[in-house]
Design an enzyme around this catalytic site. Structure first.
Site, PDB file in Angstrom:
ATOM      1  CB  CYS A 191     -44.532  11.132 -22.243  1.00 47.40           C
ATOM      2  SG  CYS A 191     -45.906  11.721 -21.592  1.00 47.40           S
ATOM      3  NE  ARG A 211     -46.615  12.373 -18.517  1.00 48.21           N
ATOM      4  CZ  ARG A 211     -47.011  11.123 -18.107  1.00 48.21           C
ATOM      5  NH1 ARG A 211     -48.026  10.886 -17.266  1.00 48.21           N
ATOM      6  NH2 ARG A 211     -46.571   9.981 -18.725  1.00 48.21           N
ATOM      7  CG  HIS A 214     -51.117  13.071 -25.425  1.00 45.00           C
ATOM      8  ND1 HIS A 214     -51.961  12.954 -24.457  1.00 45.00           N
ATOM      9  CD2 HIS A 214     -50.131  12.108 -24.944  1.00 45.00           C
ATOM     10  CE1 HIS A 214     -51.337  12.315 -23.385  1.00 45.00           C
ATOM     11  NE2 HIS A 214     -50.075  11.937 -23.780  1.00 45.00           N
ATOM     12  CB  CYS A 234     -46.387  13.243 -28.335  1.00 48.32           C
ATOM     13  SG  CYS A 234     -44.488  13.807 -27.662  1.00 48.32           S
TER      14      CYS A 234
END
Lengths: 207, 277
Positions: B238, B234, B189, B185
């Protein structure tokens, strides 16, 4: 020199090293606890898919240190990853830049939604600027516009770039860039073609 | 059947704007993001957001008697007491003593369907994400429940040891790399002002405004998918984009990540369902 296996044995050491860095990383739960969560969430996937999230020695270090390995870990990683780079047998690093553009522009492949046999692309534009005329590019990686031109098409630099694409961690430990060759995302010809897209004087990247 | 047409029109508008005037000097993201933000403002009128249809369907489902026990979900305790919905979503995921487990909205709903209604949840899970002409009970119910916390602040309860463990594991998972591209992730991000292609990426590695705005806007109506989507979708997407294996719906790692993200977003205002590309 004793080869240190990172995954389990070195966790306390890693935690100590981290004490000087990020405060929250110290609170990392044990790998066994993390693995239990991973298993309950991904454990029903096929064995082949599960193997893809089993970190190798280098990735284990990156996970524990949040991509900030110690200098000793970095040295070891560069050594280990360098040994995994396979250079073209014919000694030629540059393929066809037009094919290279297709590889750089293709973001398919490797996703669980992809049909079996999908040819993977490098998806370079997702993170890098390449052809300066293309406005839809990402910024997670540096701009590579005029890449070959700026480097005067130097043969040593060409070899270095091949190394970077084949195995980014042989150059930058815990690099965010995929290890395209090592992880078999791209084959040798695809990498050569991307190399040509970066280095061919006729490539839009260098115009 | 006005809605699909409306969705397509919105999509066309947003896509056109995203490809608007861009120059190398001014980052394309700024221009397109500004225009999209302008459209979000225009669309913020509840009557223009098809996500509110999911809320209405969810409200009907909540009150419908189903399962072998032929009862509604109105007796379901989402943490604030049986049937009490106001503010419940703002504190989810949380620990539930009866299950001795930290659950997110989806996990709790499935638990209530099973234990309270005697409903076979297999079919519900099969329709976990809606598709063309195929509604999802889960998306509709979460939209309804989340909307009952709209205008409230994200308030993750982090007092129970299992809630704390979830937050810590979620944080570790956020930084765990894998898949054929070695992505986590954090790959996308964990830095300010980055983007993939033209898509701006929220930095969720630090607490504050970006995390608050991100988490406060789910569930959302995705114009590009003509569907209301929840955080489950979501995170599933991802992981797909990260080239990880398929995550199980309503599973532990997804809840752990949600707890961590809610922690990053603590104090943020919930405005749902929102509308996004």
């Amino acid at each position: 020199m004793i080869k240190v296996r990172i995954p389990l044995a070195a966790l306390p050491l890693a935690a100590l090293l981290l004490a000087a860095g990020s405060a929250t990383a110290q609170d990392r739960p044990s790998q066994a606890v993390i693995d239990a969560y991973l298993k309950s969430t991904f454990g029903k996937a096929s064995a082949e898919w599960q193997a893809r999230i089993k970190p190798d020695d280098s990735l284990s270090v990156c996970n524990v240190t949040r991509n900030n390995p110690s200098s000793a870990q970095s040295d070891e990683m560069v050594k280990r990853e360098s040994a995994r780079v396979v250079y073209p047998a014919d000694g030629k690093f540059l393929g066809n830049w037009k094919n290279g553009y297709q590889v750089a522009n293709n973001g398919r492949g490797g996703q669980f939604s992809d049909p079996a046999g999908t040819v993977a692309g490098g998806n370079c534009f997702a993170c890098h600027q390449l052809d300066p005329k293309e406005v839809s590019y990402g910024t997670l990686g540096p701009s590579l516009a005029a890449y070959g031109k700026d480097r005067k098409y130097d043969p040593e630099t060409i070899k270095d770039a091949y190394t970077k694409i084949y195995n980014s961690m042989a150059v930058v430990p815990c690099s965010n860039m995929p290890r395209f060759g090592v992880n078999k995302v791209l084959d040798e010809q695809q990498i050569k073609d991307v190399m040509a897209y970066l280095f061919d004087p006729e490539s839009p990247v260098n115009k | 059947m006005k809605l699909p047409i409306m969705g397509a029109a919105l999509l066309a508008a947003v896509v056109t704007l995203a490809a608007g005037p861009l120059t190398a000097q001014s980052p394309p993201q700024d221009d397109s993001e500004k225009e999209i933000e302008r459209y979000r403002q225009m669309l913020s009128d509840p009557f223009s957001n098809p996500g509110f249809l999911a809320v209405d369907r969810g409200e009907a489902l909540w009150a419908e008697k189903r399962g072998t026990k032929n009862v509604s979900l109105e007796g379901c305790d989402l943490g604030e007491g049986p049937g009490k919905l106001e503010g419940a979503f703002a504190k989810l995921p949380r620990h539930f003593a009866d299950a001795d487990k930290v659950m997110d909205t989806e996990q709790r709903l499935l638990w209530c369907m099973d234990k309270l209604q005697g409903l076979d949840t297999k079919e519900v899970v099969l329709r976990r994400f809606s598709g063309p002409a195929r509604a999802s009970d889960m998306e509709d119910l979460v939209a309804f429940i989340a909307n009952k916390s709209s205008e409230m602040k994200i308030e993750p309860p982090l007092s129970h040891p299992k809630e704390k463990e979830m937050a810590a594991v979620g944080e570790a998972l956020f930084y765990t790399r894998g898949g054929v591209n070695d992505f986590s992730c954090a790959t996308c991000h964990a830095e300010e002002g980055k983007r993939i292609r033209l898509q701006g990426l929220p930095n969720l590695s630090v607490k504050g405004k970006t995390a608050q705005e991100t988490m406060g806007s789910w569930p959302t109506y995705r114009v590009s998918q003509s569907a209301l989507r929840t955080m489950q979708h979501r995170l599933w997407d991802c992981y797909r984009q990260q080239r990880w294996p398929v995550p199980e719906y309503g599973s532990e790692a997804l809840t752990a990540l949600t707890v961590f993200l809610q922690k990053q977003a603590e104090g943020g205002e919930i405005k749902v369902p929102s509308i996004k590309r």
